[in-house]
Design a protein around this motif. Sequence first.
Motif: not given
Lengths: 200, 194
Positions: A21, A182, A186, A189, B28-29, B169, B172-174, B176-178, B180-182
């Motif tokens: 990140f 995003l 995801g 990732a 995210l991190a 998951a 883990l990294a994915p 975080a993205f998902i 935050l998107a929602y």
Amino acid sequence: MEYILIIISAIFVNNIVLSQFLGICPFLGVSSKVNTAAGMSGAVCFVITLATVVTFLLNKILVLCGIQFLQTIAFILVIAALVQMVEIVLKKISPSLYQALGIFLPLITTNCAVLGVAINVVTKEFTFAGGQPHLFGLGEATVYAFATSLGYGLAMIIFAGLREQLSLNNVPKAFKGVPIALLTAGILAMAFMGFSGMIQ
Amino acid sequence: MSKLNLITKGLVKENPTFVLLLGMCPTLATTTSAINGLSMGLATMFVLILSNMAISAIARLIPDKVRIPAYIVVIATFVTLLQFLMQAYVPSVYDTLGLFIPLIVVNCIILGRAEAFANKNGVVDSALDGIGIGLGFTVALTLLGLVRELLGNLSLFGWKPVQADGILAFVLAPGAFIALAYLIVVFRKLTEKK
């Protein structure tokens, strides 16, 4: 052998954007076209490698003088100066790329990937192929920085390609722009997670 | 603009995470759990308030051309201060957040507020703006951490009522993205109606 492990690990396994990140802002900001994304990755690649070498040597001086607490301030100043230099050089040799990168070029200073890699290299102990955990030497640090920035470019270009396709689709209103980007990131990732475990 | 307005605008109208989309890296991190998100938010808020006050106080003395490097030095000074304080009083939090404490220097929210607000306004207003934006960031990070911890580990602020595995998951990294998107989509839907 160790150099190859460092390279594969930095590009795929611990990809700087998708698993650490770092550098998310330009990753989301300049990734709407593949061309701009490639230009941005090139500039970042150059700055990361150069900045890591300079800050690595600078850190030796800081340690020698016993003023390590100045690390953060000293590093960010060096990076800011380097970015300014890259900007001047790019303006001279490639005005079209300079135009395309626009606002994001000075923003490389505040790209956390650059400072992140510089700090990581001098503070974190890495372990490869069952060896002892150790701090990087100059050679390893340079290779690590270059490979990391290649990983940055790879993630950036794949993502830009996906977003180019995405812009042709009909996305629900609330998801327009960043949320759908995003979500795509995801899933990307998740794909990169497949590489984990490849190197211990 | 009233004083209270300065604080509340950072929470909803100019929320740094959900509306302005700034400072994505720590967002995210560090949000693997609600506690981590909360501590990262508070650490950023500390630097934001102090740097906003310092920059608004010295803004007139800085020549226009070198203002960005000058701001960065001010911010880096407060971050170094924060590093020392955290190492001394909350070493475990400092270890968990790790790299992302020195990286507060390059958090675009802080430089953004310096450039957009602090250099044009008084010390008190800038401090209030720092509190508002900092609160917005802290709430967003805690919320994201809460969602990820709940889905990924089935626990709330470290309290785990049932012994079962969550969806890994999301820690883990994915995830975080998902997540935050929602959250952004939900935030947009909620603010749209008002």
